[in-house]
Design a protein around this motif. Structure first.
Motif, PDB file in Angstrom:
ATOM      1  N   ARG A  58     -11.501   0.384   4.402  1.00 12.89           N
ATOM      2  CA  ARG A  58     -10.750   0.553   5.357  1.00 12.89           C
ATOM      3  C   ARG A  58     -10.791   0.234   6.983  1.00 12.89           C
ATOM      4  N   TYR A  99     -12.900   3.127   1.040  1.00 12.12           N
ATOM      5  CA  TYR A  99     -11.669   3.757   0.781  1.00 12.12           C
ATOM      6  C   TYR A  99     -11.635   5.116  -0.103  1.00 12.12           C
ATOM      7  N   SER A 148      -3.547   3.964  -2.246  1.00 11.85           N
ATOM      8  CA  SER A 148      -4.008   2.812  -3.257  1.00 11.85           C
ATOM      9  C   SER A 148      -2.897   1.949  -3.222  1.00 11.85           C
ATOM     10  N   TYR A 149      -3.519  -0.032  -3.464  1.00 12.52           N
ATOM     11  CA  TYR A 149      -2.659  -0.693  -3.006  1.00 12.52           C
ATOM     12  C   TYR A 149      -1.761  -0.564  -5.233  1.00 12.52           C
ATOM     13  N   TYR A 169       0.766  -1.194   0.195  1.00  8.66           N
ATOM     14  CA  TYR A 169      -0.268   0.119   0.607  1.00  8.66           C
ATOM     15  C   TYR A 169       0.744   0.976  -0.155  1.00  8.66           C
TER      16      TYR A 169
END
Length: 669
Positions: free
Chosen positions: A212, A230, A138-139, A132
């Protein structure tokens, strides 16, 4: 000129909502100025036009930054959002709405969108673990990361995160998105970015983590308060939040009843061109109810370097606006950077372009014309007599410039729109010299003199309209000197120049101070030292103890070494007549010229002129050529057999030319 009535179209244009971890800089100013200029153009042609900007205020990064500064997240974002809100009026940006993702109206809208997607079965619970990037929020997949697990955007280490989450079934929308792109090829622009999006989707879409549980600063998931949404699910929804729910009067701006354009940086294209339409389709919106277009522009460097706190090269657009005027900054950013491509901000080039385009071109045209009107028509609009070939030529140039600029604005190409606009200013300057009103006045032909001046005043009137999207205050100032009221666009009235229609005689003009006073070398040096001291000789205010040695002065700033007379005589400088000129395919800066040097056949010269000149403008010009330079290959069979002389940055060049009857091939002494 009377406005032309037309049907009302609706144009909705948005900036990204800016993440409030930093203050406004030249990059955010660039995007916002472009969007404001597009809004103004559509107002000018009679569209209902609406502009949205705002701030993105949730996420782990902001939560951490607030705690580091000893503030609550809400207090921190309140303070930062206000900086953005107050910045834009300084740059003559007039957004219709400013949205914040912490507002109650936005929270309610995002939660409603979540429920709609959940009802259709595209959300499910699970656990996610991956790399992350806090900066991107963002991942990242393994293949996206640089060596050392660095984010490719921020070049900082990513974090390994494992948490409970809701997933969005993005994989379900892979084929529908590809089909949508095929049916709507203009949805992503420019074409190079569209190809990137299609390639990414074609390679396979994974379901997306959209909540999250590892932090709390975000919009709570409905009925599951331990989850926050998110940040990108939250942020993207702002474009609809600002227009209200179905049935709200502002929803007329959204497709299919309006044209909605999102202007974004290329680094966030994926979120807007893939995630956003997928969220909307999943929520039950039809393809006709998706945004009309996502336009991704490039990055800005500063004097050839990436903007960096460590390099101390950040550009404060508000300071520039206060020193040079907002219109000067607006014009430079819109004209000098090809929208959609990466660009470079240069303080030196800004001043050079100001002097060349604004001071010596448009400003000079206005001063000359009004001065002649004071002298030969008592400071009033003169009567229009019989027009001749020169007037018809300028009227044609005006019609071509107006049509080209209008088309370019509509295609989201402000750089081309302003390039076309300035062809009219250049043509009008050339017309003054050809028509020579001072000569006809000396000969006692005042009818002809007045016709020339009336023609010039009409060209300036048209220019005052065409520059308004880029330079609204200078447009007002230009019109005031012409004795015209400021533009007041209205929905349904098209004010864009349509024909060459001189004004009635006897209307008062108002000669005033120079609209664009040129900046001399001393003033330029002082400005550069003040605005960019670390690049122009003055010591930096807070140089770190481990600062690198100062860079050597640029060669252009140093006196070149002396050469002897024989060396100078060895340079074969000749007069060259440009016979033909054409663009070099896939080379944005290059033109291919055929130049007559008095030899059996014209020589081919490859020159980087395309950012400053149209090919047709060079044909027939007498230039100075270094004729005994070794041939230079540009690849693929392109060989230059000489070099022409010019000065200035590549986007504002001035050619060294020869006047008079010197034949091609004449040696310079």
């Amino acid at each position: 000129m009377r406005a032309i009535s037309r049907g009302v179209n609706r144009f909705y244009v948005t900036t990204p909502i800016y993440y409030v971890n930093d203050i406004p800089h030249v990059g955010t100013a660039y995007t916002t100025i472009v969007v404001d200029a597009l809004r103004r153009f559509h107002l000018l042609v009679g569209d209902e036009s609406r502009m949205l900007t705002g701030t993105d205020e949730h996420g782990l990064k902001l939560e951490r930054q607030a705690h580091e500064e000893g503030k609550t997240p809400q207090a921190f974002v309140d303070e930062m959002a206000e900086r953005f809100r107050q910045a834009w009026p300084v740059l003559d940006i007039e957004n219709d709405d400013f949205i914040r993702t912490t507002e109650p109206r936005h929270k309610a809208y995002v939660q409603d969108l979540w429920r709609r997607i959940e009802e259709r079965g595209d959300l499910y619970e699970g656990e996610y673990e991956d790399w992350y990037c806090v900066g991107c929020e963002s991942y990242k997949t393994e293949k996206e990361l640089l060596p050392g697990n660095l984010c490719p955007i921020h070049h900082k280490p990513v974090e390994r995160v494992k948490e409970k989450t809701f997933f969005f079934r993005l994989s379900r929308w892979e084929k529908p998105l590809l089909d949508f792109y095929e049916r709507n090829p203009s949805f992503v622009e420019p074409a190079s970015r569209r190809n990137e999006v299609i390639s990414f989707v074609s390679s396979g879409l994974r379901d997306l983590s959209v909540s999250r549980t590892s932090f709390t600063w975000g919009i709570p998931v409905p009925n599951r308060p331990e989850h926050v949404m998110y940040v990108w699910f939250d942020a993207l929804t702002n474009y609809l939040t600002a227009l209200g729910k179905e049935g709200d009067p502002l929803r007329r701006y959204w497709p299919p009843n309006g044209r909605a354009v999102h202007v974004v940086g290329k680094d966030i294209l994926r979120f807007h061109a893939i995630y956003w339409p997928a969220f909307l389709l999943s929520a039950g919106y039809t393809e006709k109810e998706l945004p009309s277009q996502v336009f991704a522009h490039g990055f800005l460097t500063v004097d050839g370097q990436k903007m960096s706190k460590s390099l101390r090269n950040a550009v404060d657009p508000l300071r520039l606006a206060r020193e040079l005027g907002p219109d000067t900054l607006r014009y430079y950013l819109l004209r000098a950077i090809a929208f959609g491509q990466d660009g470079d901000f240069s303080h030196t080039a800004l001043i050079e372009r100001y002097n060349a385009d604004l001071g010596k071109n448009l400003g000079n045209l206005l001063s000359r014309t009004l001065g002649l009107c004071v002298k030969f028509s008592d400071g009033k609009t003169p009567p229009m007599g019989e027009i001749g070939p020169l007037e018809r030529e300028l009227a044609e140039a005006a019609a071509n410039a107006s049509a080209a600029a209008r088309a370019a604005w509509d295609e989201l190409a402000p750089h081309r729109a302003l390039e076309a606009t300035w062809t009219l200013s250049s043509a009008a300057n050339a017309y003054v010299d050809k028509a020579a009103p001072w000569a006809s006045a000396k000969a006692g032909d005042m009818v002809r003199t007045h016709t020339i001046l009336a023609t010039l005043l009409e060209a300036l009137r048209q220019l005052s309209v065409m520059i308004w999207p880029a330079m609204p205050k200078k447009s007002d100032g230009l019109r005031a000197q012409l004795g015209l009221a400021p533009l007041a666009p209205k929905a349904g009235e098209d004010l864009w120049p349509k024909g060459f229609t001189p004004r009635p005689a006897g209307e008062p003009l108002a000669l005033a101070a120079a609209l664009f006073p040129t900046i001399d070398k001393d003033a330029e040096a002082a400005l550069l030292t003040k605005l960019a001291p670390h690049m122009h000789g003055a010591p930096a205010a807070e140089a770190p103890a481990t600062a690198a040695p100062a860079a050597a002065a640029s060669p252009a700033a140093e006196a070149p070494p002396a050469i002897n007379y024989d060396t100078f005589l060895g340079v074969d400088l000749r007069v060259g007549l440009v016979k033909t000129a054409e663009r070099v395919p896939r080379k944005d800066k290059l033109l291919k010229l055929a130049v007559d040097l008095g030899e059996a056949e014209p020589r081919t010269i490859i020159a980087g002129l395309a950012l400053s000149f149209k090919p047709e403008d060079l044909v027939g010009r007498k230039i100075i050529v270094v004729a005994n330079l070794e041939p230079r290959s540009f690849g693929k069979g392109l060989v230059s057999q000489g070099m022409l002389l010019a000065t200035g940055p590549s986007e504002a060049l001035h050619l060294a030319t020869v006047e008079g009857d010197a034949p091609p091939g004449s040696r310079l002494k």
